[in-house]
Enzyme design. Structure first.
Site, PDB file in Angstrom:
ATOM      1  N   LYS A 129      15.356  -0.714   0.093  1.00 55.48           N
ATOM      2  CA  LYS A 129      14.701   0.463  -0.444  1.00 55.48           C
ATOM      3  C   LYS A 129      15.531   1.047  -1.549  1.00 55.48           C
ATOM      4  O   LYS A 129      16.268   1.995  -1.354  1.00 55.48           O
ATOM      5  CB  LYS A 129      14.492   1.485   0.683  1.00 55.48           C
ATOM      6  CG  LYS A 129      13.398   1.033   1.614  1.00 55.48           C
ATOM      7  CD  LYS A 129      13.625   1.451   3.035  1.00 55.48           C
ATOM      8  CE  LYS A 129      12.605   0.715   3.923  1.00 55.48           C
ATOM      9  NZ  LYS A 129      12.374   1.368   5.192  1.00 55.48           N
ATOM     10  N   LYS A 171      10.894   8.069  -2.005  1.00 58.17           N
ATOM     11  CA  LYS A 171      11.074   8.924  -0.830  1.00 58.17           C
ATOM     12  C   LYS A 171      12.543   9.286  -0.621  1.00 58.17           C
ATOM     13  O   LYS A 171      12.842  10.358  -0.100  1.00 58.17           O
ATOM     14  CB  LYS A 171      10.487   8.262   0.423  1.00 58.17           C
ATOM     15  CG  LYS A 171      11.206   6.996   0.833  1.00 58.17           C
ATOM     16  CD  LYS A 171      11.537   7.012   2.291  1.00 58.17           C
ATOM     17  CE  LYS A 171      12.615   5.976   2.551  1.00 58.17           C
ATOM     18  NZ  LYS A 171      12.089   4.681   2.920  1.00 58.17           N
TER      19      LYS A 171
END
Lengths: 331, 331
Positions: free
Chosen positions: B109, B194
């Site tokens: 990520k 995020k």
């Protein structure tokens, strides 16, 4: 700003107290009706509400307190109702004077049990208040953080934009941002449904589901809320605005939420009755689940989370089994 | 299910360990490359990773461990990369054999610092992996809850639906639900962005903002994420699906998140350098903020939260002042 604007708050709880605090930042006098005359005396002497949100400092000089609902209603043009929905009707029955020509704002997050309606619709159909004189004050907003003067955002909804804007002006201050909306039906349903999802989050927690599942549950809940509200009142709205998604999150992720706490006990195996006795307060989501389930059925909305909560609370279905079934419907 | 499917995981951290655990519920042998030979010896003897996610029970008999990346890559057809993006390039440089004909899944990520690309794009442009051979494994999923076998949902994205479905089958078990998607660009950007929003949530907390504001921040963040991803890769997607909104929530509301913790220190007045020293680990959101800000500018996306985080982390702007400005842009 007209500092002499005649606005009164009806209700003596935390949220009512928070709204009184916000208004008295701007208005010279705020009307305030509550049943409990002892609390009124305490507020007059000590500048805070003894029973609810007692940390909020109030300026008693600016408060026109009364334990007579007729006195307050007769003196003020704009009435903000912040009475739990379960007690709204018994309070309104005390009225001997008309609500005609009053502007009514609902700060109540629930369904009126006697009619199964959201508060705005209840005032409209039962008290003939024209829809353009009805408004909604909604969060995301824990009253406790208003007491602490932490930055909070409100959404003020009214079909008459001018009335929403005016109310926003009176609520705003250095720690309150108030936005307006014309979606009174949608914002009020959102405030009702989020309590059911908070119950669901509590049940999941009580059953041992973790944070990964909670995120999936909330992601499904906002999609379910969108489907439900669209069926009930179709209009252009962004379901991810603060009044919908934000309000869902502040409740669903709050460990202080009554609804979440209630759900948690259910998930841990308490019966509905014993959980309610233990809490000594009624979780709004309990009543909301029944009405929302009915409305969802009537409107053929796809609402697996509401359905599961209803089955657990009203049909004595096993939380464990219902949530196992529910998990297969989520994505 | 072909239990002899040749799948390997590359990386020795928590998320790599969680993926190895999931795969070994289904496969007879899982390839596993990590740099640290001592950890490999420990896993072989004790059936758990000593340094990361040590509570996850592993079955060493099913693991084909190696500290030689070339050995692992040569033996397996499908490679799941779960190496922090900051170290990906230095690992890939060790390769003496080609990645041609390999199916590459990214469980990373972050943005590759050397190219400023998300991992899928990096493999595509730098290693000529055809886009249909690239996939993404994304949450909402804390590795810790996989170790505890708590129900978690994954999204497996690949433009070649068959490959996504196959990978989903190998990851699924009684505690893992794996859904598929064809939005590899969007899901990967969501996983990157995020982390920036988690940094923002941490900064807000460090500055003293409360839960009411956090809900508003997350409600604005998902709308900002939608705008950003639509600019970068326009296609039909529901931003409220678990891979986007769910992933945002599980990170933004986690008090264990490194990114949130990093942001919290910045909000409390630490410099970037001292916060990084204190944490001894680098928050992915720190690098992501720089790349995302650049991409946002290039694409003329409206991203006030990313802009504020960038200004605080890279332009030494005051967190207090930047957030004050930001609060006026949120609604």
């Amino acid at each position: 700003m007209d500092k002499q604007q005649k606005i009164a708050v009806l209700g003596g709880g935390s949220w009512a107290t928070a709204i009184v605090k916000m208004l008295s930042e701007n208005l010279e006098t705020v009307g305030w009706y509550m049943r409990d005359s002892q609390s009124i005396e305490h507020i007059k002497e000590n500048n805070h509400n003894p029973k609810y949100l007692s940390s909020a400092e109030l300026d008693a000089n600016r408060l026109d307190l009364s334990y007579d609902i007729n006195e307050t209603v007769s003196k003020y043009d704009t009435l903000i109702f912040a009475i739990p929905s379960a007690f709204l009707e018994s309070e309104l029955h005390k009225l001997s004077i008309s609500l005609e020509n009053k502007i009514i704002f609902s700060a109540i997050k629930g369904i009126v049990p006697e009619t199964g309606l959201i508060v705005g619709e209840h005032f409209n159909t039962e008290y003939q208040i024209p829809i353009e004189n009805i408004g909604v004050i909604t969060g995301p907003c824990h009253a406790e953080e208003v007491a602490m003067e932490r930055l909070s955002y409100l959404t003020i909804a009214c079909q008459d934009e001018e009335k929403a804007k005016k109310m926003a002006t009176y609520l705003e201050s250095w720690y309150i941002n108030a936005k307006t909306s014309d979606d009174i039906i949608g914002t009020e349903y959102a405030a009702v449904l989020k309590n059911i999802y908070a119950v669901a989050a509590g049940i999941a927690h009580g059953l041992g589901y973790g944070d990964n599942f909670q995120a999936v549950l909330m992601s499904n809940a906002i999609r379910e809320m969108k489907r439900f509200i669209r069926k009930v009142h179709k209009m252009k709205r962004n379901i991810n605005n603060s009044a919908y998604l934000g309000d869902l999150l502040v409740t669903g992720y709050s460990t202080f939420s009554r609804n979440r706490h209630f759900g948690n006990m259910i998930g841990k195996g308490y019966t509905v009755k014993s959980a309610q006795l233990e809490m000594s307060m009624i979780a709004e989501g309990y009543y909301a689940a029944k009405s929302a389930y009915k409305i969802s059925l009537e409107n053929k909305a796809k609402t697996p989370i509401i359905d599961a909560v209803f089955a657990i609370l009203y049909e004595q279905k096993s939380p464990k089994k219902e949530f196992k079934k529910l998990t297969d419907k989520l994505d």
